[in-house]
Enzyme design. Structure first.
Site, PDB file in Angstrom:
ATOM      1  N   ILE A  91     -28.195  31.939  31.021  1.00 38.88           N
ATOM      2  CA  ILE A  91     -27.885  30.853  30.091  1.00 38.88           C
ATOM      3  C   ILE A  91     -27.095  31.445  28.936  1.00 38.88           C
ATOM      4  CG2 ILE A  91     -28.876  29.108  28.540  1.00 38.88           C
ATOM      5  CD1 ILE A  91     -29.321  28.572  31.521  1.00 38.88           C
ATOM      6  N   LEU A  92     -25.875  30.960  28.733  1.00 36.55           N
ATOM      7  CA  LEU A  92     -25.050  31.454  27.621  1.00 36.55           C
ATOM      8  C   LEU A  92     -25.462  30.734  26.330  1.00 36.55           C
ATOM      9  CD1 LEU A  92     -21.543  31.548  29.325  1.00 36.55           C
ATOM     10  CD2 LEU A  92     -22.870  33.509  28.566  1.00 36.55           C
ATOM     11  N   ASN A 104     -20.471  23.609  34.428  1.00 41.14           N
ATOM     12  CA  ASN A 104     -21.485  24.252  35.261  1.00 41.14           C
ATOM     13  C   ASN A 104     -21.757  23.420  36.497  1.00 41.14           C
ATOM     14  OD1 ASN A 104     -23.461  25.996  36.124  1.00 41.14           O
ATOM     15  ND2 ASN A 104     -25.051  25.206  34.771  1.00 41.14           N
ATOM     16  N   HIS A 106     -24.593  22.722  39.609  1.00 39.01           N
ATOM     17  CA  HIS A 106     -26.013  22.923  39.894  1.00 39.01           C
ATOM     18  C   HIS A 106     -26.347  22.263  41.233  1.00 39.01           C
ATOM     19  CE1 HIS A 106     -30.205  23.662  39.024  1.00 39.01           C
ATOM     20  NE2 HIS A 106     -30.476  22.418  39.320  1.00 39.01           N
ATOM     21  N   ALA A 139     -26.266  24.127  25.224  1.00 38.91           N
ATOM     22  CA  ALA A 139     -27.091  25.330  24.976  1.00 38.91           C
ATOM     23  C   ALA A 139     -28.362  25.318  25.817  1.00 38.91           C
ATOM     24  CB  ALA A 139     -27.453  25.400  23.498  1.00 38.91           C
TER      25      ALA A 139
HETATM   26  C1  GRF Z   1     -24.464  27.642  43.852  1.00 47.88           C
HETATM   27  O1  GRF Z   1     -25.135  26.690  44.648  1.00 47.88           O
HETATM   28  C2  GRF Z   1     -24.763  27.372  42.399  1.00 47.88           C
HETATM   29  O2  GRF Z   1     -24.858  26.001  42.067  1.00 47.88           O
HETATM   30  C3  GRF Z   1     -26.111  28.012  42.260  1.00 47.88           C
HETATM   31  O3  GRF Z   1     -26.027  29.210  43.009  1.00 47.88           O
HETATM   32  C4  GRF Z   1     -25.037  29.025  44.027  1.00 47.88           C
HETATM   33  C5  GRF Z   1     -23.996  30.080  43.829  1.00 47.88           C
HETATM   34  O4  GRF Z   1     -23.280  30.169  45.014  1.00 47.88           O
HETATM   35  N1  GRF Z   1     -26.418  28.291  40.881  1.00 47.88           N
HETATM   36  P1  GRF Z   1     -21.924  31.057  45.059  1.00 47.88           P
HETATM   37  O5  GRF Z   1     -22.220  32.357  44.301  1.00 47.88           O
HETATM   38  O6  GRF Z   1     -20.850  30.256  44.394  1.00 47.88           O
HETATM   39  O7  GRF Z   1     -21.685  31.267  46.535  1.00 47.88           O
END
Ligand code: GRF
Length: 201
Positions: A91-92, A104, A106, A139
């Protein structure tokens, strides 16, 4: 638009952005790739594409605030229009959160299942539909305003790996599409609402 992409792992989201941005019409190019650790495939992907890389490891700094300052400086050197967190597992904090617009991705339908184990948590909860979300990072942990989402069905017999791989197929396309639109069309944020397109028309 100038993109700095941050990674912590395999970097398949980064690879999707590298492939898309090879076409001038995409409207964005990756000017640097940063990581919080050495020796990951994400950095190798950047090197193969001839993109400059940098690494800032938390243990190399006296505390979290010093690491936050160091990584923000490395990012700023490349003058990004957007910072893309593509599987970046930290987390930045300040000064990044106020210095850059950070996108980002997710692998869950936020606000459900935030954090480092979104796929595992969704599976454990027993949801029949999950998916992926693109947000403008703030944040907090996966708490910023939502830009785009897409659903992914959970199949009987799915485990964390099969479900995450199926989510990542959708996630890579959603991230590339969304980053391209933000770069080409611009955006405005009003409260928790992100509107694409230049304000004022
Ligand atoms: C992605 O699903 C991302 O959302 C999650 O970890 C995975 C990273 O995959 N935080 P990669 O490194 O882009 O292959």
């Amino acid at each position: 638009a100038r993109l700095v992409v941050l990674v912590s792992g395999s970097g398949t989201n980064l690879q999707a952005l590298l492939d898309a941005s090879a076409d001038e019409a995409y409207g964005a190019r990756i000017v640097a790739v940063g990581a919080d650790r050495h020796g990951i495939e994400g950095l190798a992907r950047a090197e193969r594409a001839g993109v400059p890389t940098f690494v800032e490891r938390l243990p190399d700094h006296e505390d979290r605030a010093a690491w936050d300052r160091a990584i923000a400086e490395r990012i700023a050197e490349h003058r990004p229009d957007l910072v893309i967190l593509a599987g970046f597992m930290k987390i930045l904090g300040e000064p990044s959160t106020t210095s850059f617009t950070m996108v980002n991705t997710h692998p869950a339908l936020l606000p459900s299942f935030p954090g480092a184990h979104g796929v595992r948590d969704a599976l454990a909860y027993g949801v029949r539909v999950t998916g992926c979300t693109v947000i403008l990072a703030d944040a907090g942990v996966d708490s910023g305003p939502i830009v785009a989402q897409e659903a992914v069905t959970v199949l009987d017999g799915d485990d964390e790996e099969t479900l995450h791989e199926r989510i990542k197929v959708v996630e890579r396309r959603l991230l590339v599409e969304t980053v391209g639109r933000l770069a080409r069309e611009g955006w405005t944020v009003t409260g928790r609402t992100v509107r694409l397109g230049r304000s004022g028309g």
